[in-house]
Design a protein around this motif. Structure first.
Motif, mmCIF file in Angstrom:
data_model
loop_
_atom_site.group_PDB
_atom_site.id
_atom_site.type_symbol
_atom_site.label_atom_id
_atom_site.label_comp_id
_atom_site.label_asym_id
_atom_site.label_seq_id
_atom_site.Cartn_x
_atom_site.Cartn_y
_atom_site.Cartn_z
ATOM 1 N N THR A 45 -29.907 18.780 13.723
ATOM 2 C CA THR A 45 -30.868 17.754 14.119
ATOM 3 C C THR A 45 -30.126 16.638 14.848
ATOM 4 N N VAL A 46 -30.704 16.176 15.933
ATOM 5 C CA VAL A 46 -30.125 15.060 16.687
ATOM 6 C C VAL A 46 -30.938 13.803 16.394
ATOM 7 N N VAL A 86 -26.448 15.244 14.186
ATOM 8 C CA VAL A 86 -25.729 14.568 15.251
ATOM 9 C C VAL A 86 -26.354 13.193 15.455
ATOM 10 N N VAL A 87 -25.605 12.148 15.145
ATOM 11 C CA VAL A 87 -26.084 10.779 15.344
ATOM 12 C C VAL A 87 -25.671 10.369 16.751
ATOM 13 N N ASN A 88 -26.625 10.445 17.673
ATOM 14 C CA ASN A 88 -26.346 10.258 19.101
ATOM 15 C C ASN A 88 -26.628 8.812 19.544
ATOM 16 N N GLU A 116 -20.894 12.091 14.919
ATOM 17 C CA GLU A 116 -21.260 10.980 15.797
ATOM 18 C C GLU A 116 -21.031 11.377 17.256
ATOM 19 N N SER A 117 -21.903 10.880 18.146
ATOM 20 C CA SER A 117 -21.750 11.225 19.565
ATOM 21 C C SER A 117 -22.290 10.120 20.457
ATOM 22 N N VAL A 118 -21.844 10.156 21.718
ATOM 23 C CA VAL A 118 -22.333 9.275 22.770
ATOM 24 C C VAL A 118 -22.717 10.166 23.944
ATOM 25 N N GLN A 119 -23.939 9.982 24.456
ATOM 26 C CA GLN A 119 -24.460 10.807 25.552
ATOM 27 C C GLN A 119 -24.408 12.291 25.204
ATOM 28 N N SER A 120 -24.624 12.603 23.911
ATOM 29 C CA SER A 120 -24.694 13.973 23.394
ATOM 30 C C SER A 120 -23.401 14.763 23.561
ATOM 31 N N GLU A 126 -17.679 21.777 16.151
ATOM 32 C CA GLU A 126 -18.279 21.055 15.023
ATOM 33 C C GLU A 126 -19.666 21.582 14.691
ATOM 34 N N ILE A 127 -20.303 22.265 15.660
ATOM 35 C CA ILE A 127 -21.693 22.666 15.463
ATOM 36 C C ILE A 127 -21.937 24.164 15.647
ATOM 37 N N LEU A 128 -20.987 24.905 16.218
ATOM 38 C CA LEU A 128 -21.186 26.342 16.449
ATOM 39 C C LEU A 128 -20.332 27.172 15.496
ATOM 40 N N ASN A 129 -20.906 28.295 15.062
ATOM 41 C CA ASN A 129 -20.202 29.237 14.194
ATOM 42 C C ASN A 129 -19.674 28.564 12.925
#
Length: 328
Positions: A45-46, A86-88, A116-120, A126-129
């Motif tokens: 979830t973003v 993902v906290v975008n 945490e992210s900026v501009q996705s 961190e998110i795949l596999n």
């Protein structure tokens, strides 16, 4: 929604008649099922940091098939079901706001990994596999597990208290005492404090989010029903808002809907101020409800931000013996 996507990967071993239009099957006979050719690896979830507080307080609704809800409910349900959040747009909020948002996300889903992210922009590793999704972990919601654990703790404390009081005074006590001070028991109801997963340990230290923002959790339980008049008059109506019924919205023009939404939003904002002053910021609450005039029906309690929903769910399990009789 993740909770609706996940079951599509479940394998169906039942035999179905492909010519039966009423048969409940999601795959074509003779073709491989989705779960046979793919696996659900991670539910992500973003969260839009810049819109987080607006979404939390929003009275806007969404409609997806037969499901109708508010933006606040949708956001929280997605966070609660996710393996990774993902906290975008972290660059659009200050450090204090970012810490508060992450703290609320971790409270809603203690088991989720927060990125945490900026501009996705994120590290895809961190998110795949990740293999973080496990169907069995999503069958019991966190709040239900916490409620069960709290009930067992209350029962254990009460049993120990009664053994002591019987030995001393020859009669059972009406209240249980909490060893760690986290159980408040009036004899009529119990409040178990600090129930977030992994927090009931002796070595636990107060997190900076809890110390700074007062983010915490509790469970309320009682063996007596709520009054059908006092509950709405003294608690629900003064502090929470309800969305407009779908049937009523269908009769309105787009302009009328906007006017109603604006009025709802203004009322919700006023109630939020009043609620925060009276009880602090209440982010999320869920559970079952017993009303004195409905002994045979379970009430469902759902609250997300400003929105409160109390609805009849189903008969209590004690009323449906066929569901549990002769089972272990």
């Amino acid at each position: 929604e993740p909770s609706q996507i996940a079951p599509l990967f479940d394998l169906c071993d039942d035999e179905h008649d492909p010519d039966d239009p009423d048969a409940d099957h999601e795959h074509i006979e003779g073709k491989p099922q989705l779960g046979e050719v793919a696996r659900l690896d991670t539910c992500i979830t973003v969260v839009d940091s810049a819109e987080f507080y607006n979404n939390l307080a929003s009275m806007k609704t969404y409609e997806q098939g037969e499901t109708v809800g508010t933006i606040a409910e949708l956001m929280m349900e997605q966070v609660e079901f996710s393996n990774v959040v993902v906290v975008n747009k972290g660059d659009l909020v200050n450090k204090s706001q970012k810490a508060d948002i992450i703290g609320k996300v971790k409270l809603l889903n203690p088991n989720a990994k927060v990125v945490e992210s900026v501009q996705s922009r994120v590290n895809v590793m961190e998110i795949l596999n990740t293999r973080m999704f496990k169907a069995e972990d999503n069958k019991v919601e966190f709040w239900m597990k916490a409620s069960k654990d709290a009930a067992e703790l209350v029962e254990a404390d009460a049993l120990e208290c009664c053994i002591t009081s019987v030995a001393k005074d020859g009669k059972k006590c009406c209240k249980s005492k909490s060893k760690d001070g986290k159980l408040i028991n009036s004899g009529l109801s119990q409040v178990q404090l600090d129930v977030a997963a992994g927090t009931n340990t002796k070595d636990r230290k107060i997190t900076r989010h809890e110390a700074r923002f007062g983010i915490t959790s509790f469970i309320y339980q009682a063996r007596r029903p709520f009054h059908p008049g006092r509950l709405p008059d003294l608690f629900l109506e003064p502090y929470f808002s309800e969305v407009v019924e779908e049937d009523e919205e269908d009769k309105m023009s787009e302009e009328e809907k906007l006017v109603v939404l604006q009025k709802l939003q203004e009322d919700a904002a006023a109630k939020q101020v009043k609620r925060t002053k009276a009880m602090g910021q209440l982010l999320r609450s869920k559970g079952f409800l017993w009303i004195a005039t409905s002994h045979d029906i379970i009430g469902g309690w759902q609250q997300a931000g400003n929105v409160m929903s109390v609805q009849a769910e189903s008969p209590w399990m004690c009323e449906t013996r066929e569901m549990w009789e002769d089972t272990p």
